[in-house]
Scaffold this motif. Structure first.
Motif, mmCIF file in Angstrom:
data_model
loop_
_atom_site.group_PDB
_atom_site.id
_atom_site.type_symbol
_atom_site.label_atom_id
_atom_site.label_comp_id
_atom_site.label_asym_id
_atom_site.label_seq_id
_atom_site.Cartn_x
_atom_site.Cartn_y
_atom_site.Cartn_z
ATOM 1 N N PRO A 25 -13.880 9.334 -11.172
ATOM 2 C CA PRO A 25 -13.825 7.861 -11.193
ATOM 3 C C PRO A 25 -12.566 7.380 -10.494
ATOM 4 O O PRO A 25 -11.534 8.064 -10.524
ATOM 5 C CB PRO A 25 -13.811 7.530 -12.685
ATOM 6 N N PRO A 26 -12.635 6.240 -9.830
ATOM 7 C CA PRO A 26 -11.444 5.727 -9.128
ATOM 8 C C PRO A 26 -10.301 5.466 -10.096
ATOM 9 O O PRO A 26 -10.515 5.025 -11.231
ATOM 10 C CB PRO A 26 -11.948 4.437 -8.480
ATOM 11 N N ALA A 27 -9.103 5.786 -9.633
ATOM 12 C CA ALA A 27 -7.921 5.563 -10.469
ATOM 13 C C ALA A 27 -7.694 4.058 -10.643
ATOM 14 O O ALA A 27 -7.885 3.281 -9.702
ATOM 15 C CB ALA A 27 -6.700 6.210 -9.836
ATOM 16 N N PRO A 28 -7.318 3.639 -11.819
ATOM 17 C CA PRO A 28 -7.070 2.202 -12.035
ATOM 18 C C PRO A 28 -5.871 1.726 -11.224
ATOM 19 O O PRO A 28 -4.905 2.458 -11.021
ATOM 20 C CB PRO A 28 -6.786 2.129 -13.539
ATOM 21 N N LYS A 29 -5.979 0.510 -10.737
ATOM 22 C CA LYS A 29 -4.886 -0.061 -9.962
ATOM 23 C C LYS A 29 -3.700 -0.345 -10.879
ATOM 24 O O LYS A 29 -3.871 -0.688 -12.048
ATOM 25 C CB LYS A 29 -5.329 -1.356 -9.293
ATOM 26 N N GLN A 30 -2.513 -0.163 -10.313
ATOM 27 C CA GLN A 30 -1.284 -0.468 -11.047
ATOM 28 C C GLN A 30 -0.625 -1.682 -10.402
ATOM 29 O O GLN A 30 0.069 -1.570 -9.394
ATOM 30 C CB GLN A 30 -0.343 0.742 -11.032
ATOM 31 N N GLU A 52 -1.988 -0.252 -4.402
ATOM 32 C CA GLU A 52 -3.243 0.471 -4.240
ATOM 33 C C GLU A 52 -2.974 1.737 -3.434
ATOM 34 O O GLU A 52 -2.361 1.685 -2.368
ATOM 35 C CB GLU A 52 -4.276 -0.384 -3.517
ATOM 36 N N GLU A 53 -3.396 2.874 -3.959
ATOM 37 C CA GLU A 53 -3.162 4.152 -3.294
ATOM 38 C C GLU A 53 -4.315 4.456 -2.347
ATOM 39 O O GLU A 53 -5.487 4.395 -2.726
ATOM 40 C CB GLU A 53 -3.031 5.273 -4.325
ATOM 41 N N ILE A 54 -3.982 4.793 -1.108
ATOM 42 C CA ILE A 54 -4.972 5.179 -0.111
ATOM 43 C C ILE A 54 -4.640 6.592 0.358
ATOM 44 O O ILE A 54 -3.529 6.862 0.792
ATOM 45 C CB ILE A 54 -4.971 4.224 1.095
ATOM 46 N N ILE A 55 -5.602 7.490 0.229
ATOM 47 C CA ILE A 55 -5.416 8.863 0.675
ATOM 48 C C ILE A 55 -5.940 8.981 2.100
ATOM 49 O O ILE A 55 -7.112 8.715 2.360
ATOM 50 C CB ILE A 55 -6.161 9.856 -0.240
ATOM 51 N N PHE A 114 0.844 -1.193 0.000
ATOM 52 C CA PHE A 114 0.000 0.000 0.000
ATOM 53 C C PHE A 114 0.884 1.249 0.000
ATOM 54 O O PHE A 114 1.837 1.341 0.771
ATOM 55 C CB PHE A 114 -0.886 0.059 1.256
ATOM 56 N N ALA A 115 0.543 2.178 -0.857
ATOM 57 C CA ALA A 115 1.194 3.487 -0.825
ATOM 58 C C ALA A 115 0.259 4.421 -0.083
ATOM 59 O O ALA A 115 -0.841 4.679 -0.544
ATOM 60 C CB ALA A 115 1.443 4.004 -2.244
ATOM 61 N N VAL A 116 0.684 4.887 1.088
ATOM 62 C CA VAL A 116 -0.183 5.695 1.928
ATOM 63 C C VAL A 116 0.281 7.146 1.868
ATOM 64 O O VAL A 116 1.420 7.452 2.175
ATOM 65 C CB VAL A 116 -0.145 5.193 3.381
ATOM 66 N N LEU A 117 -0.605 8.021 1.473
ATOM 67 C CA LEU A 117 -0.286 9.445 1.370
ATOM 68 C C LEU A 117 -1.041 10.181 2.458
ATOM 69 O O LEU A 117 -2.248 10.017 2.598
ATOM 70 C CB LEU A 117 -0.698 9.990 -0.009
ATOM 71 N N PHE A 118 -0.342 10.995 3.228
ATOM 72 C CA PHE A 118 -0.975 11.766 4.291
ATOM 73 C C PHE A 118 -1.145 13.210 3.829
ATOM 74 O O PHE A 118 -0.175 13.852 3.443
ATOM 75 C CB PHE A 118 -0.116 11.752 5.567
ATOM 76 N N SER A 119 -2.374 13.670 3.862
ATOM 77 C CA SER A 119 -2.656 15.054 3.517
ATOM 78 C C SER A 119 -3.051 15.783 4.781
ATOM 79 O O SER A 119 -4.110 15.530 5.331
ATOM 80 C CB SER A 119 -3.809 15.117 2.500
ATOM 81 N N LEU A 120 -2.191 16.668 5.274
ATOM 82 C CA LEU A 120 -2.427 17.353 6.539
ATOM 83 C C LEU A 120 -3.104 18.687 6.285
ATOM 84 O O LEU A 120 -2.688 19.451 5.421
ATOM 85 C CB LEU A 120 -1.104 17.583 7.277
ATOM 86 N N ALA A 121 -4.155 18.963 7.042
ATOM 87 C CA ALA A 121 -4.837 20.236 6.925
ATOM 88 C C ALA A 121 -4.052 21.295 7.685
ATOM 89 O O ALA A 121 -3.026 21.011 8.294
ATOM 90 C CB ALA A 121 -6.250 20.130 7.485
ATOM 91 N N ILE A 122 -4.543 22.539 7.630
ATOM 92 C CA ILE A 122 -3.868 23.653 8.271
ATOM 93 C C ILE A 122 -3.633 23.366 9.740
ATOM 94 O O ILE A 122 -4.473 22.824 10.433
ATOM 95 C CB ILE A 122 -4.692 24.947 8.104
ATOM 96 N N ALA A 123 -2.438 23.736 10.227
ATOM 97 C CA ALA A 123 -2.035 23.379 11.588
ATOM 98 C C ALA A 123 -2.607 24.363 12.590
ATOM 99 O O ALA A 123 -2.804 25.523 12.295
ATOM 100 C CB ALA A 123 -0.514 23.366 11.686
#
Length: 358
Positions: free
Chosen positions: A131-136, A140-143, A3-12
């Motif tokens: 639409p969901p991005a196709p798996k490579q 699997e990318e999880i935001i 799994f590629a996990v991307l963390f998107s942090l909101a304003i601190a």
């Protein structure tokens, strides 16, 4: 599976004192499902009384044209309320309000008002999901979005399009979602921070809501208070060396006095670091070294004149590094004066430390 996990942090968020509360204060809708829109709306409605904000339905009944945004941090703490208003017989203005009793307002020109109105046409719309991005392969990318804020836009007598007869429009959203209401809330917060004079004078960078929160902590001569707040940036509250404290305190030719819960240090003007004479800077560096988890919280910054201001806040530390250590807290008040273009400390009174509320 990888799994590629991307963390998107909101304003601190800036440091804030803990909020009191219990399960009994929780809205009924939240007890059923804390993730529901009904819970989030109920939580917002509960902040109306604390922030002294009139319900949008009552505003609509007066005939006023209102564009208002509110936000809660991930911890449920209200950020400033921003309201662009055009009341009957009056020119448009912007009003910013916070839970601490701070409020600022100013008239706005036609260009700003037109931008607020035009952007509102899409504030309560929903975007069509992509639409969901196709798996490579097996990746699997999880935001994952952490520490996001909840926002609400409320509009009174503000039709979105021709033939729209709704007296009130309301939209709830989250900063982790790619929705127009989030962009609209950010836009109004940023515009308010730019047009309110004292807010525009602040050097502190950040998102509009957080700039406004700093600005609404200003009292008295707010332009002078903003100048003092700018001068106190980069405070050496974690420094164990004397020199950074000497630079920040700015004690020059005038005497300065520190009363740390009964421990008094009097300084008769500028004294270089390393001097045999007692200095406030040396005392503060020693406090940072000696006390566990020493923290300083700035609450309000005010000014009586362009060259005399004050700061109030709290100081906390723990009695040890053990898990059962007690936290002690004390209020403080500083007085600063400006000479030859620079602010310098005149006095700093720290009240006796007492156990913090559980």
């Amino acid at each position: 599976m990888l799994f590629a996990v991307l963390f998107s942090l909101a304003i601190a968020s800036l440091p804030a004192a803990p909020q009191d509360g219990s399960a009994d204060d929780e809205p009924a809708a939240c007890k059923e499902d804390w993730r529901s829109d009904a819970c989030r709306i109920a939580t917002f409605d509960r902040t109306l009384g604390d922030l002294q904000v009139t319900a949008i339905e009552d505003e609509a009944a007066t005939g006023a044209e209102i564009y208002r945004v509110r936000a809660l941090t991930a911890w449920g703490r209200p950020l400033p309320v921003i309201s662009f208003e055009r009341r009957l017989g009056q020119s448009p203005l912007v009003v910013a309000t916070d839970a601490g009793g701070g409020q600022m307002s100013t008239r706005v020109g036609g260009r700003v008002w037109s931008r607020v109105v035009s952007a509102s046409a899409f504030a309560d719309r929903d975007l069509v999901p992509e639409p969901p991005a196709p798996k490579q392969g097996d990746i699997e990318e999880i935001i994952v979005c952490a520490d996001g804020s909840t926002v609400m836009a409320e509009m009174a007598n503000a039709p979105a399009r021709f033939g729209d007869h709704r007296a009130v429009r309301r939209k709830l959203g989250h900063s982790c979602e790619d929705q127009p209401v989030v962009a609209y809330a950010d836009l109004l917060a940023q515009m308010a921070a730019e047009v309110l004079p004292a807010c525009a004078a602040l050097n502190r960078s950040g998102e509009g809501f957080y700039t406004l929160r700093n600005c609404l902590a200003l009292r008295g001569d707010t332009l002078a208070a903003a100048d003092l707040m700018n001068a106190l940036d980069d405070a050496p509250f974690e420094e164990r060396m004397e020199r950074p404290w000497t630079q920040w305190l700015g004690v020059s030719s005038e005497p300065a006095r520190l009363d740390w819960a009964g421990q008094v240090v009097e300084q008769s003007g500028f004294t270089p670091p390393g001097s045999a004479k007692p200095t406030i800077a040396a005392f503060m560096a020693e406090r940072v070294s000696a006390l566990t988890n020493l923290n300083f919280y700035e609450n309000l910054v005010g000014a009586e004149t362009a060259s005399r201001g004050w700061v109030t806040g709290q100081i906390t530390y723990q009695t040890s590094r053990e898990d059962d250590a007690q936290t002690l807290v004390a209020d403080y008040r500083q007085v600063w004066t400006k000479k030859n273009g620079y602010w310098g400390l005149e006095s700093w009174l720290v009240e006796p430390f007492t156990p913090a509320a559980p």
